[in-house]
Scaffold this motif. Structure first.
Motif, mmCIF file in Angstrom:
data_model
loop_
_atom_site.group_PDB
_atom_site.id
_atom_site.type_symbol
_atom_site.label_atom_id
_atom_site.label_comp_id
_atom_site.label_asym_id
_atom_site.label_seq_id
_atom_site.Cartn_x
_atom_site.Cartn_y
_atom_site.Cartn_z
ATOM 1 N N VAL A 278 -1.182 2.717 10.918
ATOM 2 C CA VAL A 278 -0.812 4.078 11.293
ATOM 3 C C VAL A 278 -2.081 4.936 11.254
ATOM 4 N N ASP A 279 -2.509 5.398 12.442
ATOM 5 C CA ASP A 279 -3.716 6.233 12.537
ATOM 6 C C ASP A 279 -4.911 5.567 11.874
ATOM 7 N N ASP A 280 -5.139 4.297 12.238
ATOM 8 C CA ASP A 280 -6.272 3.511 11.732
ATOM 9 C C ASP A 280 -6.209 3.239 10.225
ATOM 10 N N TYR A 281 -5.041 3.400 9.650
ATOM 11 C CA TYR A 281 -4.858 3.080 8.230
ATOM 12 C C TYR A 281 -3.947 1.859 8.132
ATOM 13 N N ASN A 282 -4.468 0.763 7.557
ATOM 14 C CA ASN A 282 -3.712 -0.476 7.428
ATOM 15 C C ASN A 282 -3.016 -0.545 6.070
ATOM 16 N N CYS A 283 -1.757 -0.841 6.128
ATOM 17 C CA CYS A 283 -0.958 -0.954 4.904
ATOM 18 C C CYS A 283 -0.180 -2.272 4.947
ATOM 19 N N LEU A 284 -0.169 -2.974 3.835
ATOM 20 C CA LEU A 284 0.571 -4.241 3.756
ATOM 21 C C LEU A 284 2.026 -3.944 3.402
ATOM 22 N N VAL A 285 2.925 -4.431 4.237
ATOM 23 C CA VAL A 285 4.355 -4.253 4.016
ATOM 24 C C VAL A 285 4.946 -5.605 3.610
ATOM 25 N N SER B 45 14.391 -5.685 -0.201
ATOM 26 C CA SER B 45 13.396 -4.911 -0.950
ATOM 27 C C SER B 45 12.155 -4.762 -0.077
ATOM 28 N N VAL B 46 11.670 -3.522 0.077
ATOM 29 C CA VAL B 46 10.488 -3.243 0.905
ATOM 30 C C VAL B 46 9.450 -2.527 0.051
ATOM 31 N N SER B 47 8.240 -3.047 0.027
ATOM 32 C CA SER B 47 7.171 -2.414 -0.751
ATOM 33 C C SER B 47 5.923 -2.261 0.112
ATOM 34 N N LEU B 48 5.148 -1.221 -0.178
ATOM 35 C CA LEU B 48 3.873 -0.959 0.486
ATOM 36 C C LEU B 48 2.760 -1.201 -0.519
ATOM 37 N N SER B 49 1.656 -1.720 -0.036
ATOM 38 C CA SER B 49 0.485 -1.886 -0.901
ATOM 39 C C SER B 49 -0.773 -1.760 -0.075
ATOM 40 N N SER B 50 -1.825 -1.251 -0.702
ATOM 41 C CA SER B 50 -3.088 -1.043 0.006
ATOM 42 C C SER B 50 -4.227 -0.952 -0.992
ATOM 43 N N ILE B 51 -5.416 -1.378 -0.542
ATOM 44 C CA ILE B 51 -6.621 -1.235 -1.371
ATOM 45 C C ILE B 51 -7.407 0.003 -0.954
ATOM 46 N N TYR B 52 -6.927 0.662 0.105
ATOM 47 C CA TYR B 52 -7.636 1.850 0.596
ATOM 48 C C TYR B 52 -7.080 3.077 -0.103
ATOM 49 N N SER C 98 -8.096 6.699 -2.351
ATOM 50 C CA SER C 98 -9.182 7.653 -2.592
ATOM 51 C C SER C 98 -9.814 7.467 -3.951
ATOM 52 N N GLU C 99 -9.067 6.857 -4.872
ATOM 53 C CA GLU C 99 -9.603 6.629 -6.207
ATOM 54 C C GLU C 99 -9.988 5.163 -6.416
ATOM 55 N N ALA C 100 -10.124 4.443 -5.291
ATOM 56 C CA ALA C 100 -10.587 3.050 -5.306
ATOM 57 C C ALA C 100 -9.715 2.157 -6.182
ATOM 58 N N LYS C 101 -8.421 2.378 -6.103
ATOM 59 C CA LYS C 101 -7.475 1.556 -6.845
ATOM 60 C C LYS C 101 -6.551 0.824 -5.872
ATOM 61 N N SER C 102 -6.034 -0.293 -6.340
ATOM 62 C CA SER C 102 -5.036 -0.992 -5.550
ATOM 63 C C SER C 102 -3.681 -0.367 -5.850
ATOM 64 N N CYS C 103 -3.027 0.159 -4.816
ATOM 65 C CA CYS C 103 -1.803 0.925 -5.025
ATOM 66 C C CYS C 103 -0.616 0.250 -4.348
ATOM 67 N N SER C 104 0.544 0.483 -4.874
ATOM 68 C CA SER C 104 1.763 -0.036 -4.274
ATOM 69 C C SER C 104 2.900 0.950 -4.476
ATOM 70 N N LYS C 105 3.911 0.820 -3.621
ATOM 71 C CA LYS C 105 5.062 1.718 -3.692
ATOM 72 C C LYS C 105 6.292 0.980 -3.192
ATOM 73 N N LEU C 106 7.377 1.092 -3.926
ATOM 74 C CA LEU C 106 8.641 0.495 -3.537
ATOM 75 C C LEU C 106 9.462 1.529 -2.778
ATOM 76 N N LEU C 107 9.946 1.134 -1.594
ATOM 77 C CA LEU C 107 10.722 2.051 -0.774
ATOM 78 C C LEU C 107 12.213 1.856 -1.049
ATOM 79 N N GLN D 231 -0.692 7.067 2.480
ATOM 80 C CA GLN D 231 -2.138 7.159 2.649
ATOM 81 C C GLN D 231 -2.715 8.360 1.899
ATOM 82 N N ASN D 232 -1.966 9.431 1.873
ATOM 83 C CA ASN D 232 -2.473 10.673 1.293
ATOM 84 C C ASN D 232 -1.954 10.917 -0.131
ATOM 85 N N HIS D 233 -1.444 9.888 -0.751
ATOM 86 C CA HIS D 233 -0.866 10.072 -2.080
ATOM 87 C C HIS D 233 -1.942 10.411 -3.102
ATOM 88 N N LYS D 234 -1.524 11.008 -4.188
ATOM 89 C CA LYS D 234 -2.423 11.353 -5.283
ATOM 90 C C LYS D 234 -1.928 10.688 -6.565
#
Length: 392
Positions: A319-326, A340-347, A349-358, A388-391
């Motif tokens: 999405v807008d040049d941002y790759n997210c693993l689903v 169960s659907v989860s998102l994860s990405s290494i991109y 802003s705080e250089a952490k590997s993040c994930s989110k359960l939808l 992508q813009n999460h904090k």
């Protein structure tokens, strides 16, 4: 005390060279009763063998599976000439006392025509003797008055209208108790394959291998310890594939009436198994449709998907040049329960590997899988932007 050597993985090396092919055929490629004899079902009697060299062992004890029990049959060869047919000790004083030599010859022709060069020789002789043993047990069931109730039930059970072939029933009469093993007819043609667990071989990891360990089966074991029917035990024996696909499902016999007949019991077990297997087949079919359609729609971005049980898939969504693993995982209550659907990405802003359960993505169990997938992919466009813009 007779000493018996235990079996191990190298049991074939304990047999004379001239018998190894015969024993291998018996244990690996032949079926004597409802199930095969395993290498571990064979022991060697060292006393009868007079402590001879292992290559000269001539006396073996077999645990022959029959009616849910193990018959200890002994096979004794002439140590001077294995070309002669072996003698048998069935450890049953009654067996064969009903039959004269002509009856035995007619029913066990492979014994009279023993041919050591035939690798099936031993399995054929055992099969024929077991058929004769079954005749003996059925005759006892019908001739002795104390078993009259179950004799009548047996006759009804094998009646053509009930759909149970006599060859699909094993029975053994043991004192004041009776044991039945009944093969239940189940349709396994649409079930998922049996998957062998991962096996470690030294430092190498072998991949999953698809295979079924012999034929699929469901056997109902009925043990009657009181002939008035007041004390009976029931259990179900399943093949590896059925054990695997059924999982923790257990047949309940708690509500089986004390005066219920064998025919009623078989009918109840058959219908329960059939109903549960239909649910499993439908569940597997719906998972397969969902995962394969998802893989087809996202074919350019698919990372991996489970092509055996169709329980999981992972793909990249841009999405807008941002790759997210689903990652999508299908549970045991699908399609009533959403995957169960989860998102994860290494991109991040705080250089952490993040994930989110939808949890709130649109899903309706009454819709076709392709419709739910379309709604999910549309939903991902917006939620991935937020991700992508999460904090932190």
């Amino acid at each position: 005390m007779v000493e018996i050597f235990s079996n191990n993985d190298h049991i074939l090396s304990n047999f004379p060279i001239c018998l190894r092919k015969t024993v291998e055929e018996l244990c690996l490629r032949s079926k004597i009763s409802f199930r095969s004899i395993d290498l571990t079902d064979i022991t060697i009697n060292s006393i009868r063998s007079n402590n001879r060299d292992a290559l000269d062992n001539f006396h073996f004890i077999l645990n022959v599976p029959y009616a849910g029990k193990n018959l200890k049959w002994e096979i004794i060869f002439d140590p001077e000439n294995f070309d002669f047919a072996p003698d048998f000790d069935f450890n049953d004083d009654e067996f064969l006392s009903y039959f004269d030599i002509d009856t035995i010859t007619d029913n066990v022709p492979s014994w009279k025509n023993w041919n050591l060069k035939n690798p099936n020789a031993l399995s054929q002789v055992l099969s024929e003797f077991l058929c004769l043993y079954k005749q003996h047990q059925v005759r006892k069931l019908h001739l002795e008055n104390i078993y009259s109730r179950y004799s009548d039930e047996y006759k009804v059970l094998i009646d053509d209208k009930n759909g149970i072939d006599e060859e699909n029933i094993e029975v053994i009469v043991d004192g004041g108790s009776i044991h039945f093993l009944i093969r239940i007819n189940v349709d396994c043609s649409s079930l998922p394959e049996y998957v062998q667990p991962i096996i470690y071989k030294g430092n190498n990891l072998s991949e999953h291998t698809l295979y079924n360990q012999g034929d699929d089966f469901a056997h109902l074991k009925v043990s009657v310890s009181k002939l008035d029917g007041s004390r009976s035990n029931y259990s179900i024996q399943l093949s590896p594939r059925l054990e695997q696909v059924i999982g923790n499902f257990k047949l309940s016999f708690a509500d089986v009436p004390k005066d219920g007949t064998l025919t009623e019991l078989v009918s109840r077990v058959s219908k329960t198994l059939e109903s549960h297997l239909e649910q499993i087949v439908d569940h597997h079919k719906m998972k397969k449709i969902y995962i394969t359609h998802l893989a087809a729609v996202c074919f350019e971005n698919i990372i991996e998907y489970d092509s055996q049980y169709f329980s999981k898939a992972a793909f990249l969504q841009n999405v807008d040049d941002y790759n997210c693993l689903v990652t999508i995982t299908i549970g045991t209550k699908f399609p009533l329960e959403k995957p169960s659907v989860s998102l994860s990405s290494i991109y991040c802003s705080e250089a952490k590997s993040c994930s989110k359960l939808l949890d709130t993505y649109p899903y309706n169990p009454e819709f076709k899988p392709e419709v739910n997938i379309e709604y999910l992919l549309e939903y991902l466009q917006d939620v991935i932007q937020d991700f992508q813009n999460h904090k932190h």
